[in-house]
Scaffold this motif. Structure first.
Motif, PDB file in Angstrom:
ATOM      1  N   LEU A 122      43.783  43.408  35.009  1.00  0.00           N
ATOM      2  CA  LEU A 122      43.741  41.789  34.625  1.00  0.00           C
ATOM      3  C   LEU A 122      44.682  41.119  35.312  1.00  0.00           C
ATOM      4  N   VAL A 123      45.692  41.604  35.435  1.00  0.00           N
ATOM      5  CA  VAL A 123      46.845  40.804  36.209  1.00  0.00           C
ATOM      6  C   VAL A 123      46.448  40.578  37.694  1.00  0.00           C
ATOM      7  N   ALA A 124      45.746  41.495  38.403  1.00  0.00           N
ATOM      8  CA  ALA A 124      45.362  41.410  39.898  1.00  0.00           C
ATOM      9  C   ALA A 124      44.244  40.478  39.661  1.00  0.00           C
ATOM     10  N   THR A 179      49.464  30.341  38.127  1.00  0.00           N
ATOM     11  CA  THR A 179      48.646  31.411  38.072  1.00  0.00           C
ATOM     12  C   THR A 179      49.374  32.746  37.814  1.00  0.00           C
ATOM     13  N   LYS A 180      50.415  33.025  38.566  1.00  0.00           N
ATOM     14  CA  LYS A 180      51.314  34.269  38.179  1.00  0.00           C
ATOM     15  C   LYS A 180      51.773  34.260  36.750  1.00  0.00           C
ATOM     16  N   LEU A 181      52.135  33.243  36.136  1.00  0.00           N
ATOM     17  CA  LEU A 181      52.513  33.392  34.621  1.00  0.00           C
ATOM     18  C   LEU A 181      51.204  33.656  33.710  1.00  0.00           C
ATOM     19  N   ILE A 182      50.130  32.982  34.054  1.00  0.00           N
ATOM     20  CA  ILE A 182      48.828  33.319  33.422  1.00  0.00           C
ATOM     21  C   ILE A 182      48.692  34.607  33.566  1.00  0.00           C
ATOM     22  N   ALA A 183      48.813  35.292  34.488  1.00  0.00           N
ATOM     23  CA  ALA A 183      48.535  36.663  34.864  1.00  0.00           C
ATOM     24  C   ALA A 183      49.363  37.574  33.888  1.00  0.00           C
ATOM     25  N   THR A 212      51.284  36.626  31.458  1.00  0.00           N
ATOM     26  CA  THR A 212      50.922  36.422  29.660  1.00  0.00           C
ATOM     27  C   THR A 212      49.694  36.963  29.419  1.00  0.00           C
ATOM     28  N   ALA A 213      48.590  36.925  29.974  1.00  0.00           N
ATOM     29  CA  ALA A 213      47.344  37.580  29.724  1.00  0.00           C
ATOM     30  C   ALA A 213      47.548  39.235  29.580  1.00  0.00           C
ATOM     31  N   GLY A 214      48.405  39.630  30.782  1.00  0.00           N
ATOM     32  CA  GLY A 214      48.744  41.359  30.584  1.00  0.00           C
ATOM     33  C   GLY A 214      49.436  41.421  29.395  1.00  0.00           C
ATOM     34  N   VAL A 215      50.452  40.954  28.975  1.00  0.00           N
ATOM     35  CA  VAL A 215      51.161  40.995  27.745  1.00  0.00           C
ATOM     36  C   VAL A 215      50.387  41.257  26.672  1.00  0.00           C
TER      37      VAL A 215
END
Length: 475
Positions: free
Chosen positions: A239-241, A425-429, A431-434
């Motif tokens: 998901l992060v990638a 974008t990095k923070l969305i990745a 937060t979504a991963g968490v």
């Protein structure tokens, strides 16, 4: 005449060679009699010495080593005989890094720790200490074993990251490490599936065939604790990638990130971990909501619902075992689901008169090993949410879930207000991963196991720190 007398340097080399040959013979003899434990310990000493020196010179080394070790610790557990307590090395790295920080305290801004994330870590830490007085009177050994993963690692890791690993370059290094190590995990998993298992992996499979060999098919576990953790972690990092691949980066980086995401999703499927599917679904939902991109939200929602519909209402791909296995996660009549629901009903009846729960370490592996005389040790928790409920009771569960949702909500708020599109974008990745890891933990023990736990703690810290280095492209 002087040329005939051996120089000091020549004699020293000869002595060193003789001692080296003698040491090699001793190590060889010990290896024959004691197995690979002896050379393994020598390697640890050879690597550990320079690591400690480097760590005290630059404590950031300890944080990087900690993150990497949390991915690879089960390799040591399986391949080195003797049941070494490799998990304690996590505690050792954390404590050693804190000692190194104390020796270099003038280099750091301790005001960085004055935030609600650190305060919440402290509050949950205190609650776990107070659990020693739980009327259920669980074993201290069981409490300590569970306390480490339930609270101690969070309490030590988050402030450490905020103190010494708090720059943009550190965020980038973190992303490189978790994606790279996860891809390495996928490749090792595919090796297990198509080439074969190492001796240590084969022993592990023999001991856990009931859960890792289903219908004659291997549930791949790679170098993780088990297939459940492997699949959930693969979904988390996929998901992060994937989110990063859609960000404002150079084309070659996006291609590499998309390739990594595809490979990691393959890893998720071959693990046979059905709960990992919900890590993807919930994580994507959170990413779409906080993206503030209406088109992406509509398109992503339609794509997610279409994928859900194919799995839920069709039989496409049933000839592939891994797809069929994932499809059973959406079947309300699945026997495994019904067993879990039955166990939860049993726990509900037992805990109805115990609002403070049965005590930390009373259920799960710690319960079986240290509290086998307690009723709760006989009930598989299956879910980390259920495990928290059983250990802390409804009171503790409400506090824990409230803390988790507060942190997730605060992360979403920070992302929503971030101006820098690359950082956003990095923070969305993250937060979504968490979010995916948290909601996936409703079906499996995920967020409290390595490496998912350490990834979540680092992710929390980076999102909470990010306003410090947020710069608008217009500034």
């Amino acid at each position: 005449m002087n040329q005939l007398i051996p120089s000091f340097e020549t004699r020293f080399r000869g002595l060193a060679l003789a001692l080296g040959m003698l040491l090699a013979l001793v190590v060889g003899w010990l290896t024959v009699n004691q197995g690979i434990l002896v050379p393994g310990l020598l390697i640890v000493v050879a690597l550990g010495g320079p690591l400690v020196i480097a760590l005290f010179y630059e404590p950031r080394v300890g944080v990087i080593a900690l993150l990497s070790y949390c991915f690879l610790l089960f390799v040591l557990a399986r391949e080195i005989p003797g049941n070494l307590p490799v998990g304690l090395a996590v505690d050792g790295l954390l404590l050693l890094t804190w000692v190194a920080v104390a020796f270099n305290n003038e280099r750091y801004d301790w005001h960085n720790l004055q935030n609600d994330l650190c305060f919440l870590a402290l509050a949950w830490f205190v609650i776990n200490i107070l659990e020693l007085g739980n009327p259920a009177s669980v074993s201290f050994a069981g409490w300590f074993q569970e306390f480490r993963s339930a609270s101690l690692y969070w309490f030590l890791t988050v402030p450490l990251v905020m103190l010494i690993f708090n720059q943009k370059k550190d965020l980038n290094l973190f992303l490189y490490l978790i994606i790279g190590l996860s891809v390495l995990g996928t490749l090792n998993g595919l090796k297990q599936l198509y080439i074969g298992l190492s001796p240590g992996e084969q022993i592990y499979l023999n001991e856990n065939a009931k859960t890792h060999m289903l219908w004659g098919k291997l549930r791949v576990f790679s170098f993780y604790s088990d297939a459940g953790q492997f699949g959930a972690s693969q979904a988390h990092i996929a998901l992060v990638a994937l989110i990063l691949a859609l960000g404002p980066f150079k084309p070659w980086k996006r291609v590499l990130l998309l390739s990594a995401a595809v490979l990691l999703i393959v890893g998720m499927f071959v693990s046979g971990t059905r709960g990992a599917l919900f890590a993807l679904i919930s994580g994507i939902a959170v990413a779409l909501i906080i993206s503030k991109n209406i088109k992406a939200f509509v398109f992503g929602s339609m794509l997610t619902l279409a994928g859900f519909g194919v799995l839920k209402y069709t039989h496409i791909g049933d000839d592939n075992y891994n797809i069929y296995r994932m499809r059973t996660a959406l079947d309300p009549n699945d026997p495994s689901l019904n067993v879990r629901l039955h166990n939860q009903l049993v726990l509900r009846d037992y805990l109805s008169s115990r609002p403070l729960g049965g005590g930390v370490g009373v259920i799960g592996n710690s319960g079986i090993k240290y509290n086998s005389d307690k009723f709760l040790s006989t009930v598989p928790p299956d879910s980390y949410w259920v495990k928290v409920w059983a250990m802390y009771g409804v009171v503790g569960f409400v506090i824990w879930l409230g803390i988790m949702l507060y942190i997730l909500g605060k992360c979403c708020g920070i992302v929503w207000n971030t101006r820098d599109p690359v950082l956003r974008t990095k923070l969305i990745a993250l937060t979504a991963g968490v979010a995916g890891s948290l909601f996936c933990s409703y079906g499996n023990e995920v967020i409290n196991f390595m490496p998912s736990a350490i990834i979540v703690y680092f992710s929390w810290a980076f999102v909470f720190m990010s306003p410090r280095f947020d710069v608008s492209p217009l500034d």
